[in-house]
Write a protein that holds these residues in place. Structure first.
Motif, PDB file in Angstrom:
ATOM      1  N   SER A   1       0.835  -1.197   0.000  1.00 41.19           N
ATOM      2  CA  SER A   1       0.000   0.000   0.000  1.00 41.19           C
ATOM      3  C   SER A   1       0.873   1.252   0.000  1.00 41.19           C
ATOM      4  CB  SER A   1      -0.920   0.007   1.226  1.00 41.19           C
ATOM      5  OG  SER A   1      -1.620   1.218   1.314  1.00 41.19           O
ATOM      6  N   GLN A   2       1.872   1.263   0.861  1.00 42.03           N
ATOM      7  CA  GLN A   2       2.745   2.428   0.987  1.00 42.03           C
ATOM      8  C   GLN A   2       3.643   2.623  -0.235  1.00 42.03           C
ATOM      9  OE1 GLN A   2       4.732   1.283   4.587  1.00 42.03           O
ATOM     10  NE2 GLN A   2       3.074   1.969   5.903  1.00 42.03           N
ATOM     11  N   GLN A   3       4.023   1.540  -0.888  1.00 43.71           N
ATOM     12  CA  GLN A   3       4.982   1.600  -1.989  1.00 43.71           C
ATOM     13  C   GLN A   3       4.349   1.200  -3.324  1.00 43.71           C
ATOM     14  OE1 GLN A   3       8.471  -0.651  -0.895  1.00 43.71           O
ATOM     15  NE2 GLN A   3       8.450   0.194   1.167  1.00 43.71           N
ATOM     16  N   PHE A   4       3.053   1.429  -3.457  1.00 43.59           N
ATOM     17  CA  PHE A   4       2.313   0.991  -4.641  1.00 43.59           C
ATOM     18  C   PHE A   4       2.921   1.544  -5.932  1.00 43.59           C
ATOM     19  CE2 PHE A   4      -1.027   0.873  -7.774  1.00 43.59           C
ATOM     20  CZ  PHE A   4      -1.663  -0.329  -7.536  1.00 43.59           C
ATOM     21  N   GLU A   5       3.157   2.839  -5.964  1.00 39.74           N
ATOM     22  CA  GLU A   5       3.685   3.461  -7.187  1.00 39.74           C
ATOM     23  C   GLU A   5       5.064   2.915  -7.537  1.00 39.74           C
ATOM     24  OE1 GLU A   5       2.338   5.218  -4.680  1.00 39.74           O
ATOM     25  OE2 GLU A   5       0.787   6.533  -5.525  1.00 39.74           O
ATOM     26  N   LEU A   6       5.910   2.709  -6.535  1.00 42.68           N
ATOM     27  CA  LEU A   6       7.238   2.153  -6.775  1.00 42.68           C
ATOM     28  C   LEU A   6       7.132   0.733  -7.322  1.00 42.68           C
ATOM     29  CD1 LEU A   6      10.334   2.327  -6.566  1.00 42.68           C
ATOM     30  CD2 LEU A   6      10.104   1.494  -4.208  1.00 42.68           C
ATOM     31  N   CYS A   7       6.227  -0.057  -6.772  1.00 43.61           N
ATOM     32  CA  CYS A   7       6.042  -1.428  -7.260  1.00 43.61           C
ATOM     33  C   CYS A   7       5.491  -1.429  -8.689  1.00 43.61           C
ATOM     34  CB  CYS A   7       5.134  -2.210  -6.323  1.00 43.61           C
ATOM     35  SG  CYS A   7       5.897  -2.570  -4.731  1.00 43.61           S
ATOM     36  N   ALA A   8       4.575  -0.518  -8.983  1.00 42.90           N
ATOM     37  CA  ALA A   8       4.047  -0.422 -10.349  1.00 42.90           C
ATOM     38  C   ALA A   8       5.169  -0.024 -11.311  1.00 42.90           C
ATOM     39  CB  ALA A   8       2.901   0.589 -10.411  1.00 42.90           C
ATOM     40  N   TYR A   9       5.999   0.904 -10.904  1.00 42.84           N
ATOM     41  CA  TYR A   9       7.137   1.303 -11.730  1.00 42.84           C
ATOM     42  C   TYR A   9       8.088   0.118 -11.922  1.00 42.84           C
ATOM     43  CZ  TYR A   9      11.301   3.689 -13.367  1.00 42.84           C
ATOM     44  OH  TYR A   9      12.400   4.053 -14.108  1.00 42.84           O
ATOM     45  N   GLY A  10       8.337  -0.627 -10.858  1.00 46.09           N
ATOM     46  CA  GLY A  10       9.193  -1.804 -10.952  1.00 46.09           C
ATOM     47  C   GLY A  10       8.634  -2.828 -11.925  1.00 46.09           C
ATOM     48  N   LEU A  11       7.320  -3.022 -11.912  1.00 43.54           N
ATOM     49  CA  LEU A  11       6.698  -3.941 -12.865  1.00 43.54           C
ATOM     50  C   LEU A  11       6.848  -3.444 -14.299  1.00 43.54           C
ATOM     51  CD1 LEU A  11       3.504  -4.974 -10.885  1.00 43.54           C
ATOM     52  CD2 LEU A  11       5.273  -6.526 -11.738  1.00 43.54           C
ATOM     53  N   ARG A  12       6.731  -2.136 -14.512  1.00 41.38           N
ATOM     54  CA  ARG A  12       6.944  -1.584 -15.860  1.00 41.38           C
ATOM     55  C   ARG A  12       8.376  -1.839 -16.318  1.00 41.38           C
ATOM     56  NH1 ARG A  12       3.468   2.165 -13.917  1.00 41.38           N
ATOM     57  NH2 ARG A  12       4.984   3.715 -13.293  1.00 41.38           N
ATOM     58  N   GLU A  13       9.322  -1.679 -15.389  1.00 47.92           N
ATOM     59  CA  GLU A  13      10.725  -1.933 -15.714  1.00 47.92           C
ATOM     60  C   GLU A  13      10.971  -3.416 -15.990  1.00 47.92           C
ATOM     61  OE1 GLU A  13      13.223   0.380 -16.315  1.00 47.92           O
ATOM     62  OE2 GLU A  13      11.408   1.623 -16.303  1.00 47.92           O
ATOM     63  N   MET A  14      10.283  -4.274 -15.273  1.00 44.46           N
ATOM     64  CA  MET A  14      10.399  -5.710 -15.539  1.00 44.46           C
ATOM     65  C   MET A  14       9.904  -6.020 -16.947  1.00 44.46           C
ATOM     66  SD  MET A  14       9.294  -7.545 -11.953  1.00 44.46           S
ATOM     67  CE  MET A  14       9.404  -9.203 -12.645  1.00 44.46           C
ATOM     68  N   ARG A  15       8.792  -5.423 -17.332  1.00 44.02           N
ATOM     69  CA  ARG A  15       8.273  -5.656 -18.685  1.00 44.02           C
ATOM     70  C   ARG A  15       9.273  -5.168 -19.726  1.00 44.02           C
ATOM     71  NH1 ARG A  15       3.017  -2.883 -21.523  1.00 44.02           N
ATOM     72  NH2 ARG A  15       3.493  -3.620 -23.619  1.00 44.02           N
ATOM     73  N   ARG A  16       9.831  -3.988 -19.509  1.00 37.68           N
ATOM     74  CA  ARG A  16      10.848  -3.485 -20.456  1.00 37.68           C
ATOM     75  C   ARG A  16      12.025  -4.454 -20.562  1.00 37.68           C
ATOM     76  NH1 ARG A  16       9.838   1.670 -17.912  1.00 37.68           N
ATOM     77  NH2 ARG A  16       8.556   2.903 -19.307  1.00 37.68           N
ATOM     78  N   GLU A  17      12.432  -4.982 -19.423  1.00 41.97           N
ATOM     79  CA  GLU A  17      13.569  -5.906 -19.397  1.00 41.97           C
ATOM     80  C   GLU A  17      13.246  -7.200 -20.133  1.00 41.97           C
ATOM     81  OE1 GLU A  17      17.371  -7.298 -18.687  1.00 41.97           O
ATOM     82  OE2 GLU A  17      16.583  -5.260 -18.504  1.00 41.97           O
ATOM     83  N   TRP A  18      12.068  -7.779 -19.906  1.00 40.78           N
ATOM     84  CA  TRP A  18      11.782  -9.023 -20.615  1.00 40.78           C
ATOM     85  C   TRP A  18      11.568  -8.772 -22.102  1.00 40.78           C
ATOM     86  CZ3 TRP A  18       7.148  -9.117 -17.052  1.00 40.78           C
ATOM     87  CH2 TRP A  18       5.935  -8.881 -17.699  1.00 40.78           C
ATOM     88  N   GLU A  19      11.039  -7.601 -22.478  1.00 45.07           N
ATOM     89  CA  GLU A  19      10.924  -7.280 -23.901  1.00 45.07           C
ATOM     90  C   GLU A  19      12.304  -7.075 -24.520  1.00 45.07           C
ATOM     91  OE1 GLU A  19       8.245  -3.929 -23.881  1.00 45.07           O
ATOM     92  OE2 GLU A  19       6.478  -5.229 -23.998  1.00 45.07           O
ATOM     93  N   ARG A  20      13.208  -6.437 -23.783  1.00 45.99           N
ATOM     94  CA  ARG A  20      14.580  -6.251 -24.266  1.00 45.99           C
ATOM     95  C   ARG A  20      15.250  -7.605 -24.468  1.00 45.99           C
ATOM     96  NH1 ARG A  20      19.424  -6.651 -22.601  1.00 45.99           N
ATOM     97  NH2 ARG A  20      18.927  -7.092 -20.435  1.00 45.99           N
ATOM     98  N   ARG A  21      15.075  -8.500 -23.507  1.00 45.91           N
ATOM     99  CA  ARG A  21      15.679  -9.833 -23.612  1.00 45.91           C
ATOM    100  C   ARG A  21      15.083 -10.606 -24.772  1.00 45.91           C
ATOM    101  NH1 ARG A  21      16.436 -11.929 -17.342  1.00 45.91           N
ATOM    102  NH2 ARG A  21      17.687 -10.155 -16.668  1.00 45.91           N
TER     103      ARG A  21
END
Length: 177
Positions: free
Chosen positions: A146-166
């Motif tokens: 709850s406290q870090q929702f935006e950071l976790c959402a950003y982290g998930l976006r970065e994960m998607r970028r990383e798997w697309e890059r790979r």
């Protein structure tokens, strides 16, 4: 899904989450990193994304419907729906934010729903309802989500970028939508 493919996917998401959250974002919170990778593993199966159902058995696909259902339930059932709302909103806001425009179009019940605010609120509510089973997400983790929702959402976006890059590196020249 076979156990081996599930464990391979589990290792893939766990490694990716650890790399992105710890190495790129500097988030040294293993329970949160593990939760995010497990969220992706659960949501690989579309029925998990829409696991909350109405009394008639219809899958609830909009946050507004899930909120009504959560308010109609008590105890751990209410906790489960609120946790799912947090997971659902985190998944879409993080992994596929471009889908939110359609999910919140004027013809949808979610038109006025702010996914980040509702996700944060849902995790906080779930964290305050006592879990009855050991395998349920611990309250402190849900509260931190709850406290870090935006950071976790950003982290998930970065994960998607990383798997697309790979994916692009493994198959150069292949166009990815």
């Amino acid at each position: 899904m076979k156990a081996t493919s599930s464990s391979t996917l589990n290792r893939y998401f766990a490694g990716m989450a650890e790399y992105v959250f710890q190495s790129q974002l500097g988030v040294a919170d293993p329970p949160i990193v593990d939760y995010v990778s497990q969220l992706l593993l659960r949501f690989v199966r579309s029925e998990s994304i829409h696991k909350v159902r109405s009394l008639t058995g219809k899958p609830l696909t909009e946050v507004a419907e899930m909120l009504v259902e959560a308010n109609a339930r008590v105890g751990t059932a209410r906790r489960s729906v609120h946790r799912h709302i947090g997971d659902f909103t985190l998944f879409w806001a993080g992994v596929y934010p471009e889908s939110l425009r359609e999910m919140q179009s004027p013809t949808k019940k979610d038109h006025f729903i702010d996914y980040c605010s509702q996700g944060k609120r849902a995790y906080l509510i779930a964290s305050r309802i006592e879990a009855e089973e050991e395998n349920e997400a611990p309250a402190p983790i849900l509260e931190r989500l709850s406290q870090q929702f935006e950071l976790c959402a950003y982290g998930l976006r970065e994960m998607r970028r990383e798997w697309e890059r790979r994916d692009e590196e493994e198959m150069p020249g292949l166009l990815i939508d």
